[in-house]
Motif scaffolding. Structure first.
Motif, PDB file in Angstrom:
ATOM      1  N   VAL A  56       0.851  -1.188   0.000  1.00 27.16           N
ATOM      2  CA  VAL A  56       0.000   0.000   0.000  1.00 27.16           C
ATOM      3  C   VAL A  56       0.886   1.236   0.000  1.00 27.16           C
ATOM      4  N   GLN A  57       0.700   2.081  -1.003  1.00 26.26           N
ATOM      5  CA  GLN A  57       1.393   3.365  -1.017  1.00 26.26           C
ATOM      6  C   GLN A  57       0.369   4.435  -0.659  1.00 26.26           C
ATOM      7  N   SER A  58       0.687   5.223   0.359  1.00 27.70           N
ATOM      8  CA  SER A  58      -0.275   6.227   0.800  1.00 27.70           C
ATOM      9  C   SER A  58       0.442   7.533   1.060  1.00 27.70           C
ATOM     10  N   LYS A  59      -0.335   8.514   1.462  1.00 26.19           N
ATOM     11  CA  LYS A  59       0.243   9.817   1.745  1.00 26.19           C
ATOM     12  C   LYS A  59       1.285   9.739   2.852  1.00 26.19           C
ATOM     13  N   SER A  60       1.131   8.745   3.730  1.00 27.41           N
ATOM     14  CA  SER A  60       2.062   8.657   4.845  1.00 27.41           C
ATOM     15  C   SER A  60       3.126   7.593   4.622  1.00 27.41           C
TER      16      SER A  60
ATOM     17  N   ARG B 294     -11.864   3.760  -1.730  1.00 30.20           N
ATOM     18  CA  ARG B 294     -11.329   3.779  -3.092  1.00 30.20           C
ATOM     19  C   ARG B 294      -9.806   3.776  -3.074  1.00 30.20           C
ATOM     20  N   ALA B 295      -9.241   3.170  -4.082  1.00 28.43           N
ATOM     21  CA  ALA B 295      -7.790   3.080  -4.214  1.00 28.43           C
ATOM     22  C   ALA B 295      -7.488   2.885  -5.690  1.00 28.43           C
ATOM     23  N   LYS B 296      -6.205   2.876  -6.004  1.00 23.54           N
ATOM     24  CA  LYS B 296      -5.828   2.717  -7.400  1.00 23.54           C
ATOM     25  C   LYS B 296      -4.795   1.611  -7.509  1.00 23.54           C
TER      26      LYS B 296
ATOM     27  N   PHE C 199      -2.725  11.270  -5.622  1.00 18.71           N
ATOM     28  CA  PHE C 199      -2.091  11.354  -4.329  1.00 18.71           C
ATOM     29  C   PHE C 199      -2.207  12.695  -3.689  1.00 18.71           C
ATOM     30  N   ALA C 200      -1.852  13.705  -4.483  1.00 19.98           N
ATOM     31  CA  ALA C 200      -1.681  15.027  -3.909  1.00 19.98           C
ATOM     32  C   ALA C 200      -2.975  15.533  -3.321  1.00 19.98           C
TER      33      ALA C 200
ATOM     34  N   ARG D   4      -2.484   2.189  -4.480  1.00 24.62           N
ATOM     35  CA  ARG D   4      -2.249   3.525  -3.965  1.00 24.62           C
ATOM     36  C   ARG D   4      -3.531   4.007  -3.311  1.00 24.62           C
ATOM     37  N   VAL D   5      -3.418   4.460  -2.088  1.00 25.74           N
ATOM     38  CA  VAL D   5      -4.597   4.827  -1.301  1.00 25.74           C
ATOM     39  C   VAL D   5      -4.517   6.311  -0.956  1.00 25.74           C
ATOM     40  N   PRO D   6      -5.529   7.105  -1.338  1.00 29.70           N
ATOM     41  CA  PRO D   6      -5.464   8.545  -1.123  1.00 29.70           C
ATOM     42  C   PRO D   6      -5.848   8.946   0.300  1.00 29.70           C
ATOM     43  N   ALA D   7      -5.095   8.489   1.260  1.00 36.28           N
ATOM     44  CA  ALA D   7      -5.372   8.820   2.666  1.00 36.28           C
ATOM     45  C   ALA D   7      -4.096   8.544   3.440  1.00 36.28           C
TER      46      ALA D   7
END
Lengths: 382, 123
Positions: free
Chosen positions: A40-44, A81-83, B120-121, A123-126
């Protein structure tokens, strides 16, 4: 890119029903080659976990303490949601309403509906991290349908016996899967307990409601049901020291019953106030009246329970058979607004019910009571 | 690229939102009692239409879908809100409200360009 750490806490997340004595089983655990690794790739940053055969990415992550975003966990809300960055996936329920919130042609997915076919990068937008948060981590359980009790013409109370003990917070829910029905359904616990093997749940029959119809028409005691949980953040914690306002419609009252059960067990209403507003159409649609009466009697005069009848005017009076319960006429959020005026001091509000009712209650609290978001708890299912 | 007429002050009452169309750009106007804000018509979280989901009370705009909220006086993020609100500059001329609209403000989940970075951003 940060280094990926892999978590492999459990090799076999799906115990068969009532496989109590695992040591007696001659079978080896699932072969490791069927396990998929999810990065998982995320903002953090980046983290990873193992996903067992047949498991969705969301369930696998949550049960291993990965803080993936979610709300309904059943394909409706779109919050998970994720990508997919790399790897192949399969989508369980193509028509899940939450798919309207993702761009599938660009590789976006709902993690609650997606199983990996290969190792995957998503990729998770959180902000996603690994931790052991306030709530118990969810797990897979085998469940057996034990008690089916009809409460009103369209409401059924049922109980599940679990393969292993479960601990949960008051206000949480579980997901149920029945063989032959697509997808999973979320139901809040009516009961409360730590290390218990029985869950009490309630379902209201709705037109087109697959699980409700199944319970009313086909289900019988002794059938097996897959259970995943506990989930949900609209929870009650006595140490937070709030007065409690609960606004519920229909089967949304389940979580409120769990909160009342815990509060009563711990004598919370000796030193706090509680206000319950339960909306149904008519007097004949009320349920859990006996339970409400018991909670009111145990609450030292600090708990008020009001049933709001939207389609039947019985006046502002107490219930003839259950005098501990008050009756009022109107939509539940309107009844609540009238009754609560000037009484919102130190209140934490819990809301559950059909979307229009939830919306009305939220507006009542935000506009009428000037409630800030940190004082309102509900799980968004729509 | 200029000051554009949004609506009359009297069109958007205290603690309310009004959706207007400015040369094809949809803008939501908020009257929070102490002033006005003009912004894109959707919540930056999950694109909920703010004219339906938004509530203004106590100088705070709350999207009732997931309780993201912003203090409209200073645009501070409240509670678990994770994204900034984008706004157009607003001024009042007599009974008229104007906004400086150079181009349509959007949240990046709406942009088609190079999606990975956007995804992402802006989450």
């Amino acid at each position: 890119m940060m280094r990926t750490s892999l978590l492999m806490l459990e090799s076999n997340p799906r115990p068969g029903p009532f496989s109590d004595d695992l040591s007696a089983s001659p079978e080896m655990p699932e072969p490791a080659r069927d396990t998929r690794l999810i990065e998982v790739q995320s903002k953090s940053g980046s983290t990873g976990f193992a996903c067992e055969p047949g498991e969705t990415i969301l369930h696998a992550g949550l049960r291993q303490g990965v803080t993936l975003p979610y709300e309904c966990a059943t394909g409706t809300c779109g919050s998970c949601r994720a990508k997919v960055g790399s790897g192949e996936v399969a989508v369980d329920w193509d028509e899940a309403p939450g798919h309207s919130r993702v761009k599938r042609e660009r590789g976006e997915i709902l993690m609650c509906q997606t199983r990996p076919l290969t190792d995957c990068v998503v990729r998770v937008p959180a902000n996603v991290s690994v931790g052991f948060p306030r709530h118990a981590l969810p797990q897979h359980f085998g469940g057996r349908l034990d008690v089916i009790r009809r409460l009103t013409p369209d409401v059924i109370h049922f109980e599940l016996s679990l393969s292993q003990p479960i601990s949960f917070d008051a206000g949480q829910f579980v997901l149920l899967r029945v063989a032959g029905l697509e997808g999973m359904r979320a139901y809040s616990m009516v009961s409360y307990g730590r290390n218990v093997r029985t869950l009490q749940l309630v379902v209201k029959r709705k037109p087109g409601g697959g699980f409700g119809n199944w319970l009313f028409e086909e289900a019988r005691e002794g059938l097996f049901i897959d259970v995943f949980g506990p989930l949900g953040r609209a929870t009650f914690h006595p140490d937070e020291d709030h007065n409690l306002l609960m606004i519920a419609g229909g089967s949304g009252v389940a979580g409120m019953m769990s909160i009342l059960e815990r509060a009563t067990q711990e004598d919370y209403f000796r030193s706090h106030r509680g206000y319950v507003f339960f909306g149904v159409r008519k007097l004949v649609d009320c349920f859990y009246l006996e339970e409400f009466s018991r909670y009111v009697r145990a609450a030292h005069g600090n708990l008020e329970v009001t049933i709001a009848l939207s389609d039947e005017d019985c006046g502002e009076t107490c219930h003839a058979q259950y005098p501990e319960v008050q009756l009022a006429f109107g939509m539940v959020h309107e009844v609540c607004a009238r009754a609560m005026e000037g009484r919102y001091d130190n209140v934490m509000s819990y809301i559950a019910g059909p979307p229009p009712m939830v919306d009305g209650a939220l507006r009542t609290l935000i506009v009428g009571a000037r409630a800030t978001p940190d004082r309102i708890r509900y799980d968004k299912f729509g | 690229m200029s000051w554009k007429y949004l609506c009359d002050v009297s069109d958007v009452s205290n603690n309310s939102l009004k959706l207007v169309d400015v040369d094809g750009i949809r803008i939501i106007v908020a009257n929070y009692g102490e002033g006005f804000r003009a912004m894109p018509p959707i919540c930056p979280h999950m694109e909920e239409p703010l004219d339906e989901s938004g509530v203004v009370a106590g100088c705070v705009l709350t999207c009732t879908k997931h309780l993201w909220a912003w203090d409209l006086r200073n645009l501070d993020l409240m509670g678990e809100t994770e994204k900034e609100l984008k706004t157009y500059e607003v001024k009042q001329e007599g009974s008229r409200l104007l906004a400086f609209v150079e181009r349509e403000l959007t949240y990046d989940f709406d942009e088609d360009a190079d999606d990975d970075e956007d995804f992402f951003a802006n989450a």
